[in-house]
Design a protein around this motif. Structure first.
Motif, short mmCIF file in Angstrom:
data_model
loop_
_atom_site.label_atom_id
_atom_site.label_comp_id
_atom_site.label_asym_id
_atom_site.label_seq_id
_atom_site.Cartn_x
_atom_site.Cartn_y
_atom_site.Cartn_z
N ARG A 139 0.84 -1.20 0.00
CA ARG A 139 0.00 0.00 0.00
C ARG A 139 0.88 1.26 0.00
O ARG A 139 0.61 2.21 -0.73
N PHE A 140 1.91 1.25 0.81
CA PHE A 140 2.84 2.38 0.87
C PHE A 140 3.44 2.64 -0.51
O PHE A 140 3.45 3.78 -0.99
N GLU A 160 4.16 19.31 -6.83
CA GLU A 160 5.49 19.33 -6.23
C GLU A 160 5.49 18.89 -4.76
O GLU A 160 6.38 18.15 -4.33
N MET A 161 4.49 19.31 -3.98
CA MET A 161 4.42 18.90 -2.57
C MET A 161 4.35 17.38 -2.44
O MET A 161 5.02 16.78 -1.61
N MET A 162 3.51 16.77 -3.27
CA MET A 162 3.33 15.32 -3.19
C MET A 162 4.55 14.58 -3.75
O MET A 162 4.94 13.54 -3.22
N ARG A 163 5.14 15.11 -4.79
CA ARG A 163 6.36 14.47 -5.32
C ARG A 163 7.50 14.57 -4.32
O ARG A 163 8.32 13.66 -4.21
N THR A 164 7.54 15.66 -3.55
CA THR A 164 8.56 15.81 -2.51
C THR A 164 8.34 14.75 -1.42
O THR A 164 9.29 14.12 -0.96
N TRP A 165 7.07 14.54 -1.03
CA TRP A 165 6.78 13.49 -0.05
C TRP A 165 7.22 12.13 -0.57
O TRP A 165 7.86 11.35 0.15
N ALA A 166 6.90 11.84 -1.83
CA ALA A 166 7.28 10.55 -2.43
C ALA A 166 8.80 10.40 -2.45
O ALA A 166 9.34 9.35 -2.09
N HIS A 167 9.48 11.45 -2.87
CA HIS A 167 10.95 11.42 -2.92
C HIS A 167 11.52 11.17 -1.52
O HIS A 167 12.37 10.28 -1.33
N ASN A 168 11.06 11.94 -0.55
CA ASN A 168 11.57 11.79 0.82
C ASN A 168 11.27 10.40 1.37
O ASN A 168 12.10 9.81 2.08
N GLN A 178 1.77 6.66 -6.95
CA GLN A 178 0.68 7.54 -7.38
C GLN A 178 1.06 9.01 -7.17
O GLN A 178 0.77 9.87 -8.01
N ALA A 179 1.72 9.31 -6.07
CA ALA A 179 2.15 10.69 -5.80
C ALA A 179 3.18 11.14 -6.84
O ALA A 179 3.15 12.29 -7.30
N GLU A 180 4.08 10.23 -7.22
CA GLU A 180 5.08 10.56 -8.23
C GLU A 180 4.44 10.81 -9.60
O GLU A 180 4.82 11.72 -10.32
N ARG A 181 3.47 9.98 -9.94
CA ARG A 181 2.81 10.07 -11.26
C ARG A 181 1.85 11.26 -11.35
O ARG A 181 1.84 11.96 -12.35
#
Length: 142
Positions: free
Chosen positions: A92-93, A106-114, A99-102
């Motif tokens: 699930r994680f 930017e906020m969500m891609r930063t969360w995904a990256h981190n 999904q956040a990356e796709r």
């Protein structure tokens, strides 16, 4: 009438809110301020049962409680990674991160990256950043 347009009348049980209650509150967060919630409410709601709702709220750039939802995603990620996914399913994680990356901004891609960085280097965990909102406030990449 959408949830965003309906009036929020409070939580039946703030310690264990329903998905609909959490969603309704998120679009009218001043109706029940976070300061009136139980201590560590962010930790209480950041589990598997509400994570999809929190993810949807964090993905919505127009949600007034978006930063709170994103903060909960950081808690969820850290909790899963730090417990070797005994606390939350790794599958699930990974789906949320993908999904956040796709589809995320930017906020969500930063969360995904981190989250990916912490997954590969768990020693980078700092409680203040992941569980007290530091990375949300700073909006920085690890």
């Amino acid at each position: 009438m959408s949830v965003q347009e309906s009036t929020f009348h409070g939580f039946a049980n703030p310690v264990d809110p329903s998905s609909a209650e959490l969603r309704s509150w998120a679009y009218q967060p001043d109706s029940v301020p976070l300061t009136s919630m139980p201590p560590d409410w962010d930790l209480l709601v950041s589990g598997d049962r509400l994570i999809m709702t929190l993810f949807d709220l964090a993905m919505d750039a127009h949600c007034p409680a978006r930063r709170f939802a994103l903060h909960c995603l950081y808690i969820y990620a850290a909790d899963g990674i730090r417990t070797s996914f005994r606390a939350h399913p790794k599958r699930r994680f990974r789906k949320l991160v993908d999904q956040a990356e796709r589809n995320g901004d930017e906020m969500m891609r930063t969360w995904a990256h981190n989250s990916r960085v912490l997954l590969s280097r768990p020693e980078l965990f700092v409680y203040r950043e992941w569980c007290e909102g530091g990375l949300v406030r700073e909006g920085r990449r690890l």
